[in-house]
Scaffold this motif. Structure first.
Motif, PDB file in Angstrom:
ATOM      1  N   VAL A  25       8.354  -7.147  21.000  1.00  0.00           N
ATOM      2  CA  VAL A  25       9.034  -7.699  21.984  1.00  0.00           C
ATOM      3  C   VAL A  25       9.559  -9.033  21.789  1.00  0.00           C
ATOM      4  N   ALA A  26      11.078  -9.393  21.950  1.00  0.00           N
ATOM      5  CA  ALA A  26      11.677 -10.678  22.012  1.00  0.00           C
ATOM      6  C   ALA A  26      11.027 -11.453  22.839  1.00  0.00           C
ATOM      7  N   PHE A  27      10.228 -12.314  22.788  1.00  0.00           N
ATOM      8  CA  PHE A  27       9.381 -12.737  23.680  1.00  0.00           C
ATOM      9  C   PHE A  27       9.611 -14.442  23.705  1.00  0.00           C
ATOM     10  N   SER A  28      10.539 -14.933  24.945  1.00  0.00           N
ATOM     11  CA  SER A  28      10.524 -16.332  25.016  1.00  0.00           C
ATOM     12  C   SER A  28       9.588 -17.057  25.598  1.00  0.00           C
ATOM     13  N   GLY A  29       8.653 -16.115  26.664  1.00  0.00           N
ATOM     14  CA  GLY A  29       7.610 -16.641  27.554  1.00  0.00           C
ATOM     15  C   GLY A  29       8.209 -16.654  28.822  1.00  0.00           C
ATOM     16  N   GLY A  30       9.375 -16.285  29.003  1.00  0.00           N
ATOM     17  CA  GLY A  30       9.975 -16.382  30.457  1.00  0.00           C
ATOM     18  C   GLY A  30       9.618 -15.167  31.260  1.00  0.00           C
ATOM     19  N   LEU A  31       9.933 -15.141  32.519  1.00  0.00           N
ATOM     20  CA  LEU A  31       9.652 -14.039  33.458  1.00  0.00           C
ATOM     21  C   LEU A  31       9.843 -12.711  32.861  1.00  0.00           C
ATOM     22  N   ASP A  32      10.945 -12.576  32.466  1.00  0.00           N
ATOM     23  CA  ASP A  32      11.347 -11.135  32.040  1.00  0.00           C
ATOM     24  C   ASP A  32      10.553 -10.749  30.559  1.00  0.00           C
ATOM     25  N   SER A  33      10.717 -11.423  29.601  1.00  0.00           N
ATOM     26  CA  SER A  33       9.954 -11.369  28.320  1.00  0.00           C
ATOM     27  C   SER A  33       8.542 -11.009  28.520  1.00  0.00           C
ATOM     28  N   THR A 108      19.288 -10.298  14.687  1.00  0.00           N
ATOM     29  CA  THR A 108      19.301  -9.869  13.557  1.00  0.00           C
ATOM     30  C   THR A 108      18.077 -10.263  12.845  1.00  0.00           C
ATOM     31  N   ARG A 109      17.760 -11.307  12.892  1.00  0.00           N
ATOM     32  CA  ARG A 109      16.329 -11.966  12.471  1.00  0.00           C
ATOM     33  C   ARG A 109      15.291 -11.364  12.893  1.00  0.00           C
ATOM     34  N   LEU A 110      15.154 -11.204  14.073  1.00  0.00           N
ATOM     35  CA  LEU A 110      14.010 -10.673  14.814  1.00  0.00           C
ATOM     36  C   LEU A 110      13.711  -9.068  14.266  1.00  0.00           C
ATOM     37  N   LEU A 111      15.058  -8.253  14.165  1.00  0.00           N
ATOM     38  CA  LEU A 111      15.060  -6.859  13.604  1.00  0.00           C
ATOM     39  C   LEU A 111      14.490  -6.910  12.054  1.00  0.00           C
ATOM     40  N   GLU A 112      14.713  -7.880  11.406  1.00  0.00           N
ATOM     41  CA  GLU A 112      14.257  -8.122  10.161  1.00  0.00           C
ATOM     42  C   GLU A 112      12.801  -8.094   9.942  1.00  0.00           C
ATOM     43  N   THR A 113      12.356  -8.987  11.077  1.00  0.00           N
ATOM     44  CA  THR A 113      10.979  -9.396  11.255  1.00  0.00           C
ATOM     45  C   THR A 113      10.193  -8.331  11.706  1.00  0.00           C
ATOM     46  N   ALA A 114      10.628  -7.358  12.637  1.00  0.00           N
ATOM     47  CA  ALA A 114      10.024  -5.913  13.421  1.00  0.00           C
ATOM     48  C   ALA A 114       9.768  -5.044  12.147  1.00  0.00           C
ATOM     49  N   ARG A 115      10.936  -4.864  11.387  1.00  0.00           N
ATOM     50  CA  ARG A 115      10.728  -3.994  10.174  1.00  0.00           C
ATOM     51  C   ARG A 115       9.551  -4.237   9.386  1.00  0.00           C
ATOM     52  N   GLN A 116       9.518  -5.503   8.998  1.00  0.00           N
ATOM     53  CA  GLN A 116       8.618  -6.216   8.202  1.00  0.00           C
ATOM     54  C   GLN A 116       7.269  -5.841   8.798  1.00  0.00           C
ATOM     55  N   ASN A 117       7.132  -5.660  10.193  1.00  0.00           N
ATOM     56  CA  ASN A 117       5.736  -5.550  10.711  1.00  0.00           C
ATOM     57  C   ASN A 117       5.592  -4.005  11.294  1.00  0.00           C
ATOM     58  N   GLY A 118       5.410  -3.261  10.331  1.00  0.00           N
ATOM     59  CA  GLY A 118       5.276  -1.470  10.707  1.00  0.00           C
ATOM     60  C   GLY A 118       6.700  -0.928  11.500  1.00  0.00           C
ATOM     61  N   ASP A 119       8.042  -1.476  11.359  1.00  0.00           N
ATOM     62  CA  ASP A 119       8.927  -0.826  11.715  1.00  0.00           C
ATOM     63  C   ASP A 119       8.861  -0.516  13.062  1.00  0.00           C
ATOM     64  N   ALA A 120       8.322  -1.526  14.032  1.00  0.00           N
ATOM     65  CA  ALA A 120       8.358  -1.362  15.124  1.00  0.00           C
ATOM     66  C   ALA A 120       9.532  -1.511  15.992  1.00  0.00           C
ATOM     67  N   VAL A 121       9.723  -1.023  17.073  1.00  0.00           N
ATOM     68  CA  VAL A 121      11.019  -0.929  17.833  1.00  0.00           C
ATOM     69  C   VAL A 121      11.264  -2.151  18.565  1.00  0.00           C
ATOM     70  N   LEU A 122      12.366  -2.778  18.186  1.00  0.00           N
ATOM     71  CA  LEU A 122      12.737  -4.150  18.926  1.00  0.00           C
ATOM     72  C   LEU A 122      13.192  -4.027  20.377  1.00  0.00           C
ATOM     73  N   VAL A 123      12.634  -4.631  21.228  1.00  0.00           N
ATOM     74  CA  VAL A 123      13.173  -4.610  22.825  1.00  0.00           C
ATOM     75  C   VAL A 123      13.152  -6.067  23.325  1.00  0.00           C
ATOM     76  N   ASP A 124      14.085  -6.146  24.262  1.00  0.00           N
ATOM     77  CA  ASP A 124      14.379  -7.478  24.776  1.00  0.00           C
ATOM     78  C   ASP A 124      14.231  -7.078  26.433  1.00  0.00           C
TER      79      ASP A 124
END
Length: 272
Positions: A25-33, A108-124
């Motif tokens: 999860v692209a997580f900012s700490g806001g309401l939605d994420s 782009t950077r978060l996708l790279e990190t998600a792939r490095q962590n078990g190929d998780a699907v990136l969601v926002d």
């Protein structure tokens, strides 16, 4: 609530998350994420959910600390991802397409990190309310193939608040908070010093208990936005004098109040 439109949307969200098996999860700490992180944890279990939080001068430190506290409470592993924002010309130049360059760099950077962590699907946490304003960043999200489960479930912000209350999330009443780049007029280059000055001044308003606020930076002038009902308190002599003094100490020569009051995206009003 079984059988209600909101229940149907919540079920659709749960189904979508379950099909992904493992998400970042692209997580900012806001309401939605925060709601999306909580929903993903509930559907997949904490071991299959990763919270990816961007670290840069575009986001205030207090929001980072709040995100860390919530990730810890939910028992979800959080990875802090340094983003080289100020090395991206399309972002630093701060043109009308800044949000596109910002999201392109971020995801782009978060996708790279998600792939490095078990190929998780990136969601926002994009939702239907985000379609109502000028948001070129959504174009970048779509181009990169990032999933937006809340938008897929047709959830709006008030529905996300309602579902957050049922989950007893501390962010259920949290107000929107756009990145600090949105405090500068388009065409004004972004700088570390300028972002830090705005953050410092907004921290003052936050510490004084204002719920909705923005400090818009126009060169040497600060334009304060607060809700209409909070303006009388803003103009109380002792508080007003302290704000003027502190804003000038932060580097502004002039301090003004926007009589139109707080509103999101006010810098977009100058766009044709």
């Amino acid at each position: 609530m079984t059988g209600t439109p909101l229940a149907a949307k919540a079920q659709k969200l749960g189904t979508a998350l379950a099909e992904m098996t493992r998400v970042a999860v692209a997580f900012s700490g806001g309401l939605d994420s925060s709601f999306l992180l909580g929903a993903a944890r509930g559907e997949l279990g904490p071991g299959n959910v990763l919270a990816l939080t961007a670290v840069s001068p575009l986001f205030p430190r207090w929001e980072l600390e709040e995100s860390r506290a919530l990730a810890s409470t939910l028992g979800v592993r959080q990875v802090l991802v340094e983003i080289p924002w100020l090395k991206e010309p399309g972002l630093v130049e701060n043109g009308p397409r800044r949000c596109y360059h910002c999201k392109r760099t971020l995801f782009t950077r978060l996708l790279e990190t998600a792939r490095q962590n078990g190929d998780a699907v990136l969601v926002d946490g994009s939702n239907t309310d985000d379609l109502e304003d000028y948001r070129p960043g959504h174009e970048a999200v779509r181009e990169l193939g990032v999933r937006s489960p809340l938008l897929e479930a047709a959830l709006c912000k008030e529905e996300i608040r309602a579902l957050s209350r049922r989950m007893d999330l501390p962010t259920q009443d949290k107000q929107p908070f756009a990145c600090l780049a949105s405090r500068f007029p388009y065409g004004t280059p972004l700088s570390q010093a300028g972002l830090a000055r705005v953050e410092r001044c907004e921290d003052l308003l936050r510490a004084m208990g204002f719920a909705n606020y923005r400090v818009r930076s126009h060169g040497d002038s600060a334009r304060i936005e607060v809700c209409a009902e909070e303006m009388p308190r803003l103009l109380e002599e002792s508080l007003r004098a302290k704000l003027v003094r502190d804003f000038k100490e932060a580097g502004f020569a002039y301090v003004s109040v926007d009589l139109e009051g707080y509103r999101t995206g006010s810098m977009n009003e100058t766009l044709a």
